[in-house]
Design an enzyme around this catalytic site. Structure first.
Site, PDB file in Angstrom:
ATOM      1  N   ASP A  38       0.857  -1.203   0.000  1.00 17.97           N
ATOM      2  CA  ASP A  38       0.000   0.000   0.000  1.00 17.97           C
ATOM      3  C   ASP A  38       0.886   1.243   0.000  1.00 17.97           C
ATOM      4  O   ASP A  38       1.913   1.293   0.677  1.00 17.97           O
ATOM      5  CB  ASP A  38      -0.915   0.012   1.242  1.00 17.97           C
ATOM      6  CG  ASP A  38      -2.136   0.890   1.037  1.00 17.97           C
ATOM      7  OD1 ASP A  38      -3.265   0.368   1.048  1.00 17.97           O
ATOM      8  OD2 ASP A  38      -1.955   2.112   0.846  1.00 17.97           O
ATOM      9  N   GLN A  80      -6.786  -4.295  -4.738  1.00 14.69           N
ATOM     10  CA  GLN A  80      -7.708  -3.218  -4.339  1.00 14.69           C
ATOM     11  C   GLN A  80      -7.044  -1.853  -4.477  1.00 14.69           C
ATOM     12  O   GLN A  80      -7.710  -0.824  -4.390  1.00 14.69           O
ATOM     13  CB  GLN A  80      -8.133  -3.387  -2.859  1.00 14.69           C
ATOM     14  CG  GLN A  80      -8.629  -4.761  -2.477  1.00 14.69           C
ATOM     15  CD  GLN A  80      -9.923  -5.140  -3.155  1.00 14.69           C
ATOM     16  OE1 GLN A  80     -10.742  -4.276  -3.475  1.00 14.69           O
ATOM     17  NE2 GLN A  80     -10.111  -6.417  -3.399  1.00 14.69           N
ATOM     18  N   SER A 121     -15.189  -0.894 -11.111  1.00 13.12           N
ATOM     19  CA  SER A 121     -16.102   0.069 -10.482  1.00 13.12           C
ATOM     20  C   SER A 121     -17.350   0.302 -11.321  1.00 13.12           C
ATOM     21  O   SER A 121     -17.305   0.257 -12.564  1.00 13.12           O
ATOM     22  CB  SER A 121     -15.370   1.394 -10.299  1.00 13.12           C
ATOM     23  OG  SER A 121     -16.272   2.393  -9.902  1.00 13.12           O
ATOM     24  N   TYR A 144     -11.297   8.556 -13.587  1.00  4.99           N
ATOM     25  CA  TYR A 144     -11.287   7.406 -12.669  1.00  4.99           C
ATOM     26  C   TYR A 144     -12.060   6.232 -13.299  1.00  4.99           C
ATOM     27  O   TYR A 144     -11.553   5.117 -13.397  1.00  4.99           O
ATOM     28  CB  TYR A 144     -11.913   7.816 -11.331  1.00  4.99           C
ATOM     29  CG  TYR A 144     -12.225   6.636 -10.431  1.00  4.99           C
ATOM     30  CD1 TYR A 144     -11.219   5.983  -9.739  1.00  4.99           C
ATOM     31  CD2 TYR A 144     -13.538   6.170 -10.292  1.00  4.99           C
ATOM     32  CE1 TYR A 144     -11.506   4.890  -8.933  1.00  4.99           C
ATOM     33  CE2 TYR A 144     -13.832   5.086  -9.480  1.00  4.99           C
ATOM     34  CZ  TYR A 144     -12.821   4.450  -8.807  1.00  4.99           C
ATOM     35  OH  TYR A 144     -13.104   3.362  -8.017  1.00  4.99           O
ATOM     36  N   LYS A 185     -10.852   7.702   4.178  1.00  5.51           N
ATOM     37  CA  LYS A 185     -11.042   8.157   2.802  1.00  5.51           C
ATOM     38  C   LYS A 185     -11.416   9.634   2.750  1.00  5.51           C
ATOM     39  O   LYS A 185     -11.491  10.223   1.675  1.00  5.51           O
ATOM     40  CB  LYS A 185     -12.132   7.327   2.099  1.00  5.51           C
ATOM     41  CG  LYS A 185     -11.668   5.932   1.755  1.00  5.51           C
ATOM     42  CD  LYS A 185     -12.699   5.170   0.966  1.00  5.51           C
ATOM     43  CE  LYS A 185     -12.788   5.657  -0.466  1.00  5.51           C
ATOM     44  NZ  LYS A 185     -13.656   4.788  -1.290  1.00  5.51           N
ATOM     45  N   PHE A 208     -28.695  17.360  -2.077  1.00  4.23           N
ATOM     46  CA  PHE A 208     -29.090  18.024  -3.314  1.00  4.23           C
ATOM     47  C   PHE A 208     -30.609  17.879  -3.459  1.00  4.23           C
ATOM     48  O   PHE A 208     -31.189  16.855  -3.096  1.00  4.23           O
ATOM     49  CB  PHE A 208     -28.424  17.359  -4.533  1.00  4.23           C
ATOM     50  CG  PHE A 208     -26.921  17.518  -4.570  1.00  4.23           C
ATOM     51  CD1 PHE A 208     -26.298  18.619  -3.998  1.00  4.23           C
ATOM     52  CD2 PHE A 208     -26.136  16.556  -5.200  1.00  4.23           C
ATOM     53  CE1 PHE A 208     -24.920  18.761  -4.038  1.00  4.23           C
ATOM     54  CE2 PHE A 208     -24.755  16.698  -5.251  1.00  4.23           C
ATOM     55  CZ  PHE A 208     -24.154  17.798  -4.663  1.00  4.23           C
ATOM     56  N   ARG A 215     -29.051   5.242  -5.373  1.00  2.84           N
ATOM     57  CA  ARG A 215     -27.781   4.541  -5.521  1.00  2.84           C
ATOM     58  C   ARG A 215     -27.957   3.095  -5.068  1.00  2.84           C
ATOM     59  O   ARG A 215     -28.775   2.803  -4.187  1.00  2.84           O
ATOM     60  CB  ARG A 215     -26.698   5.150  -4.623  1.00  2.84           C
ATOM     61  CG  ARG A 215     -26.224   6.520  -5.021  1.00  2.84           C
ATOM     62  CD  ARG A 215     -25.278   6.459  -6.216  1.00  2.84           C
ATOM     63  NE  ARG A 215     -24.834   7.790  -6.577  1.00  2.84           N
ATOM     64  CZ  ARG A 215     -25.533   8.658  -7.302  1.00  2.84           C
ATOM     65  NH1 ARG A 215     -26.735   8.338  -7.743  1.00  2.84           N
ATOM     66  NH2 ARG A 215     -25.033   9.842  -7.595  1.00  2.84           N
ATOM     67  N   TYR A 276     -24.445  14.389 -13.088  1.00  2.00           N
ATOM     68  CA  TYR A 276     -24.722  13.726 -11.813  1.00  2.00           C
ATOM     69  C   TYR A 276     -25.573  12.492 -12.080  1.00  2.00           C
ATOM     70  O   TYR A 276     -26.618  12.584 -12.732  1.00  2.00           O
ATOM     71  CB  TYR A 276     -25.454  14.674 -10.857  1.00  2.00           C
ATOM     72  CG  TYR A 276     -25.332  14.224  -9.426  1.00  2.00           C
ATOM     73  CD1 TYR A 276     -24.147  14.415  -8.725  1.00  2.00           C
ATOM     74  CD2 TYR A 276     -26.381  13.583  -8.791  1.00  2.00           C
ATOM     75  CE1 TYR A 276     -24.001  13.977  -7.420  1.00  2.00           C
ATOM     76  CE2 TYR A 276     -26.250  13.146  -7.476  1.00  2.00           C
ATOM     77  CZ  TYR A 276     -25.063  13.351  -6.808  1.00  2.00           C
ATOM     78  OH  TYR A 276     -24.920  12.913  -5.508  1.00  2.00           O
TER      79      TYR A 276
HETATM   80  N1  LIG Z   1     -15.507   2.311  -2.025  1.00  2.00           N
HETATM   81  C1  LIG Z   1     -16.244   2.248  -3.121  1.00  2.00           C
HETATM   82  O1  LIG Z   1     -17.436   2.633  -3.116  1.00  2.00           O
HETATM   83  C2  LIG Z   1     -15.671   1.679  -4.401  1.00  2.00           C
HETATM   84  C3  LIG Z   1     -16.533   1.600  -5.524  1.00  2.00           C
HETATM   85  C4  LIG Z   1     -16.021   1.097  -6.705  1.00  2.00           C
HETATM   86  C5  LIG Z   1     -14.715   0.638  -6.780  1.00  2.00           C
HETATM   87  N2  LIG Z   1     -13.899   0.735  -5.688  1.00  2.00           N
HETATM   88  C6  LIG Z   1     -12.521   0.242  -5.829  1.00  2.00           C
HETATM   89  O2  LIG Z   1     -12.209  -0.579  -4.724  1.00  2.00           O
HETATM   90  C7  LIG Z   1     -10.825  -0.495  -4.406  1.00  2.00           C
HETATM   91  C8  LIG Z   1     -10.660  -0.162  -2.941  1.00  2.00           C
HETATM   92  O3  LIG Z   1     -11.272   1.109  -2.706  1.00  2.00           O
HETATM   93  P1  LIG Z   1     -11.514   1.700  -1.266  1.00  2.00           P
HETATM   94  O4  LIG Z   1     -12.881   2.233  -1.223  1.00  2.00           O
HETATM   95  O5  LIG Z   1     -11.063   0.740  -0.238  1.00  2.00           O
HETATM   96  O6  LIG Z   1     -10.567   2.972  -1.311  1.00  2.00           O
HETATM   97  P2  LIG Z   1      -9.240   3.319  -0.513  1.00  2.00           P
HETATM   98  O7  LIG Z   1      -8.762   4.596  -1.102  1.00  2.00           O
HETATM   99  O8  LIG Z   1      -9.481   3.266   0.939  1.00  2.00           O
HETATM  100  O9  LIG Z   1      -8.258   2.122  -0.905  1.00  2.00           O
HETATM  101  C9  LIG Z   1      -7.324   2.187  -1.941  1.00  2.00           C
HETATM  102  C10 LIG Z   1      -5.964   1.880  -1.374  1.00  2.00           C
HETATM  103  O10 LIG Z   1      -5.002   1.905  -2.431  1.00  2.00           O
HETATM  104  C11 LIG Z   1      -3.850   2.572  -1.958  1.00  2.00           C
HETATM  105  N3  LIG Z   1      -3.136   3.111  -3.128  1.00  2.00           N
HETATM  106  C12 LIG Z   1      -3.456   4.183  -3.876  1.00  2.00           C
HETATM  107  N4  LIG Z   1      -2.564   4.354  -4.867  1.00  2.00           N
HETATM  108  C13 LIG Z   1      -1.659   3.354  -4.725  1.00  2.00           C
HETATM  109  C14 LIG Z   1      -0.484   2.998  -5.445  1.00  2.00           C
HETATM  110  N5  LIG Z   1      -0.052   3.707  -6.494  1.00  2.00           N
HETATM  111  N6  LIG Z   1       0.227   1.921  -5.034  1.00  2.00           N
HETATM  112  C15 LIG Z   1      -0.196   1.200  -3.956  1.00  2.00           C
HETATM  113  N7  LIG Z   1      -1.292   1.491  -3.245  1.00  2.00           N
HETATM  114  C16 LIG Z   1      -2.017   2.558  -3.636  1.00  2.00           C
HETATM  115  C17 LIG Z   1      -4.380   3.631  -1.022  1.00  2.00           C
HETATM  116  O11 LIG Z   1      -3.388   4.082  -0.091  1.00  2.00           O
HETATM  117  C18 LIG Z   1      -5.514   2.920  -0.346  1.00  2.00           C
HETATM  118  O12 LIG Z   1      -5.086   2.271   0.830  1.00  2.00           O
HETATM  119  C19 LIG Z   1     -10.252   0.567  -5.343  1.00  2.00           C
HETATM  120  O13 LIG Z   1      -9.642  -0.070  -6.428  1.00  2.00           O
HETATM  121  C20 LIG Z   1     -11.475   1.343  -5.790  1.00  2.00           C
HETATM  122  O14 LIG Z   1     -11.274   1.943  -7.050  1.00  2.00           O
HETATM  123  C21 LIG Z   1     -14.356   1.251  -4.506  1.00  2.00           C
END
Ligand SMILES: NC(=O)c1ccc[n+]([C@@H]2O[C@H](COP(=O)([O-])OP(=O)(O)OC[C@H]3O[C@@H](n4cnc5c(N)ncnc54)[C@H](O)[C@@H]3O)[C@@H](O)[C@H]2O)c1
Length: 321
Positions: A38, A80, A121, A144, A185, A208, A215, A276
């Site tokens: 991470d 992730q 996503s 994204y 976050k 809003f 959602r 949106y």
């Molecule tokens: N939370 C949601 O609603 C949601 C929805 C769709 C997709 N996602 C996907 O799920 C995954 C986890 O998301 P989350 O909600 O836990 O978010 P998060 O930001 O808490 O987790 C992402 C993690 O990746 C790490 N990270 C970022 N850039 C990095 C890099 N270059 N190298 C190594 N680590 C890196 C961050 O420090 C973080 O710990 C992500 O891929 C996100 O795109 C999340």
């Protein structure tokens, strides 16, 4: 199936969803050997208190980190790690972190003959009408979503070259995930957490106009379940991971009022965004059928769990500005 004794790479393991996955695996299979990578962009050590395994502070865009991963054997890879701030507009930075790194992980999984489960996503669907179905309306509206769309396209290209992958390669399109572990976050935390943090401090919830946007909110334990099922179901593909139901922002406030014992009215204001999404809802029929994924949490039950976590672990936490 057991993860005990298995070598597991979890990228983004200090983040919200990654740390929940780590916790669940170690609760059920304490002898699983987990390596977390991470970059601590949003990841936080407090998500990992009690973690027994290896933690490597490294970056998916950095050769030193990738070389370390190359030198290690893995039985499973859960990916992730990503830039999850959807307001970042630096296209190069987003593609480097989210998309380029995925190409490396595809090779790493192949070299290790390891299942690769990665986070895609619902942002891939942009503003396409619900219910959202894999293969339909994949028109991302921001960089994204586009970075995740490219990962899914790389997966499809992989399936063309390898129609029957020897080890599962699974993309999971998460919808709006919420639950314990999300606090770090910041402004990217779910609306559920942000409203809960405000309402319990007696701050009037603002939505809003007129709070009727919908959602598909999915509790984090269900997302963890999807990852674990995907790792063992022996079915490759790209799948939606949601609750399968869409609920309104007004409903969140009503459930939070019930759960917190508050009586807040809602203050409505004009939505400043020209783009949106008014409704998202995951079509999860394939996810059920092919992965055996069945969401266990209604919005009511998930919010209850989230508030319990806030009251035990983040009693004094301030609302996110
Ligand atoms: N939370 C949601 O609603 C949601 C929805 C769709 C997709 N996602 C996907 O799920 C995954 C986890 O998301 P989350 O909600 O836990 O978010 P998060 O930001 O808490 O987790 C992402 C993690 O990746 C790490 N990270 C970022 N850039 C990095 C890099 N270059 N190298 C190594 N680590 C890196 C961050 O420090 C973080 O710990 C992500 O891929 C996100 O795109 C999340």
């Amino acid at each position: 199936m057991t993860f005990n004794g298995k070598k597991i790479l979890i990228t983004g393991g200090a983040g919200f969803i990654g740390s929940n996955l780590v916790k669940t695996i170690l609760q059920e299979w304490p002898d699983a050997e987990i390596l977390i990578l991470d970059a601590f962009v949003n990841g936080h050590f407090k998500n990992l208190i009690g973690f027994k395994g290896e933690l490597f502070a490294g970056d998916l865009t950095d050769d030193k980190s990738l070389n370390l991963l190359k030198a290690r054997p893995f039985d499973f890879i859960f990916h992730q790690g990503a830039i999850t701030d959807t307001t970042i507009h630096n296209q190069k930075k987003m593609i480097e972190a989210n998309t380029n790194s995925f190409s490396f992980l595809l090779d790493l999984a192949e070299k290790n003959h390891a299942p690769l489960i990665y986070a895609s996503s619902a942002a891939v669907y942009g503003n396409s009408p619900a219910p959202n179905r894999v293969g339909v309306g994949e028109i991302p509206e921001n960089i994204y979503g586009y970075s995740k769309y490219l990962m899914d396209e790389m997966t499809r290209a992989y399936f063309k070259r390898n129609p029957k992958p020897e080890h599962p390669l699974v993309g999971l399109r998460y919808f709006n995930v919420y639950g314990p572990g999300e606090y770090y976050k910041g402004k990217m935390a779910s609306m559920i957490l942000q409203l809960a943090l405000k309402m319990r401090r007696d701050i009037t919830p603002r939505l809003f106009k007129f709070g009727d946007q919908r959602r598909d909110f999915v509790f984090v334990d269900d997302v963890v379940q999807a990852n674990l099922k995907a790792a063992t179901a022996n079915a490759s593909g790209i799948f939606n991971v949601g609750s399968g139901v869409s609920r309104t922002f007004n409903e969140i406030v009503a459930i939070l009022n019930d759960t917190l014992g508050t009586t807040h009215f809602i203050e409505y204001f004009d939505n400043p965004y020209t783009f949106y999404q008014n409704n998202t809802c995951a079509d999860i029929r394939e996810t059920k059928e092919k992965l055996g994924y069945f969401p266990q949490y209604s919005l009511e039950k998930g919010i209850q769990k989230t508030v319990e976590w806030l009251e035990t672990s983040l009693k004094d936490a301030d609302p996110i500005p």
